[in-house]
Scaffold this motif. Sequence first.
Motif, PDB file in Angstrom:
ATOM      1  N   GLU A  88      30.697  37.629  52.233  1.00 57.19           N
ATOM      2  CA  GLU A  88      31.733  38.402  53.091  1.00 57.19           C
ATOM      3  C   GLU A  88      33.113  37.550  53.076  1.00 57.19           C
ATOM      4  N   ASP A  89      32.885  36.166  53.320  1.00 56.20           N
ATOM      5  CA  ASP A  89      34.349  35.504  53.503  1.00 56.20           C
ATOM      6  C   ASP A  89      34.752  35.225  51.954  1.00 56.20           C
ATOM      7  N   LYS A  90      33.885  34.883  51.118  1.00 56.69           N
ATOM      8  CA  LYS A  90      34.221  34.701  49.807  1.00 56.69           C
ATOM      9  C   LYS A  90      35.088  35.969  49.094  1.00 56.69           C
ATOM     10  N   ILE A  91      34.484  37.118  49.526  1.00 58.80           N
ATOM     11  CA  ILE A  91      35.436  38.484  48.951  1.00 58.80           C
ATOM     12  C   ILE A  91      36.704  38.389  49.679  1.00 58.80           C
ATOM     13  N   THR A  92      36.997  38.001  50.913  1.00 60.85           N
ATOM     14  CA  THR A  92      38.130  38.234  51.762  1.00 60.85           C
ATOM     15  C   THR A  92      39.081  37.142  51.091  1.00 60.85           C
ATOM     16  N   ALA A  93      38.516  35.965  50.806  1.00 60.46           N
ATOM     17  CA  ALA A  93      39.603  34.710  50.505  1.00 60.46           C
ATOM     18  C   ALA A  93      39.949  35.207  48.988  1.00 60.46           C
ATOM     19  N   ASN A 101      44.697  37.278  57.836  1.00 56.59           N
ATOM     20  CA  ASN A 101      45.294  36.696  56.750  1.00 56.59           C
ATOM     21  C   ASN A 101      46.640  37.384  56.098  1.00 56.59           C
ATOM     22  N   ALA A 102      46.263  38.765  55.952  1.00 56.72           N
ATOM     23  CA  ALA A 102      47.366  39.412  55.341  1.00 56.72           C
ATOM     24  C   ALA A 102      48.663  39.671  56.423  1.00 56.72           C
ATOM     25  N   TRP A 112      39.238  29.284  60.870  1.00 56.48           N
ATOM     26  CA  TRP A 112      40.222  28.703  60.256  1.00 56.48           C
ATOM     27  C   TRP A 112      40.021  28.017  58.597  1.00 56.48           C
ATOM     28  N   LYS A 113      38.907  27.552  58.240  1.00 55.80           N
ATOM     29  CA  LYS A 113      38.870  27.236  56.934  1.00 55.80           C
ATOM     30  C   LYS A 113      39.235  28.380  55.922  1.00 55.80           C
ATOM     31  N   LEU A 114      38.575  29.422  56.120  1.00 57.80           N
ATOM     32  CA  LEU A 114      38.997  30.707  55.277  1.00 57.80           C
ATOM     33  C   LEU A 114      40.598  30.981  55.396  1.00 57.80           C
TER      34      LEU A 114
END
Length: 323
Positions: free
Chosen positions: A260-265, A132-133, A65-67
């Motif tokens: 990985e999460d940073k890239i997605t964000a 997210n998308a 949920w944070k991402l």
Amino acid sequence: MKIKIDPFVLSILIVVLLAYLFPEFGGESGPLPLATIGSIGISLIFFFYGLKLSPEKMKSGLKNWKLHLLVQTCTFLVFPLLVLCFYPLIHTEDDRNIWLAFLFLASLPSTVSSSVVMVSIARGNIPSAIFNASISGLLGIIITPLWLGLFLNAAATNYDLGDIYGKLLLEVLAPVILGLLLHRYWGKFAQEYNRYLTLFDKTIILLIIYKSFCTSFEEKVFSSINGVDLFVIGTAILALFYLVYFLTGFFSHQLGFSTEDKITAQFCGTKKSLVHGTVFAKILFQGSASMGIILLPLMLFHSFQIFAISFIATRLARRKEDS
């Protein structure tokens, strides 16, 4: 690195050129029923969009949920607030139209397919990118009209928020819900023929863009925009993209996200959907002659985001392989 021109971006340029050369075919008095075709096409686009959404994946995606909160905050709050900072600089009607075009761009949802593809190339968190998308497109149905309504209502235009939501409900949300309900039966079909459905989406978008620019060229809307204005618009687009990109990266670092999460964000939080934008513009601005100007920053942003994120994704993927 060899630079490739995205075929869809090239198609947009060709369509705008055709609208400039032959505006009579797509104008209000033109022989082709493009408005009707566009309305039917919009409903089908979002029906297929709902058909491809997996309720199971949506439920499982809620865990990170944070991402998700960061991506949606950047998409629907950080982007518009950055554009709002320039509202006091508006002095003329032309300035206002261009600023509204940027506010419209800033309030749009993220892309779906390109976000997921680029996250995949960069080896980011693919399930979170899909979630997210997908959720961004649904949230945009509610949030985008609200942002525009704050300023279009104040300008005493024909912007009726109730009427807008009625059209969005009929042409966008209802087909999405119908697609979701039929996902268990036709979901595999939609995934199997996703390539053709994407081609259909892009064809409808090109038709809407063609009609919008035909009307704008007929009404000589672009006569007020010169080379300096285009340079300023292009520079503002670059600044907006990179500012949000670095802000998203900064917040990701502060929240302790994995690579990985940073890239997605960063990939999902900086994208804006040309599909949703073209559809929403048709409904929100109801065939206004200024739709060409409204879509201009979005089309430029779309082209640049593909180039920039493709370059960054390729670099990140290569670094991953070398490590």
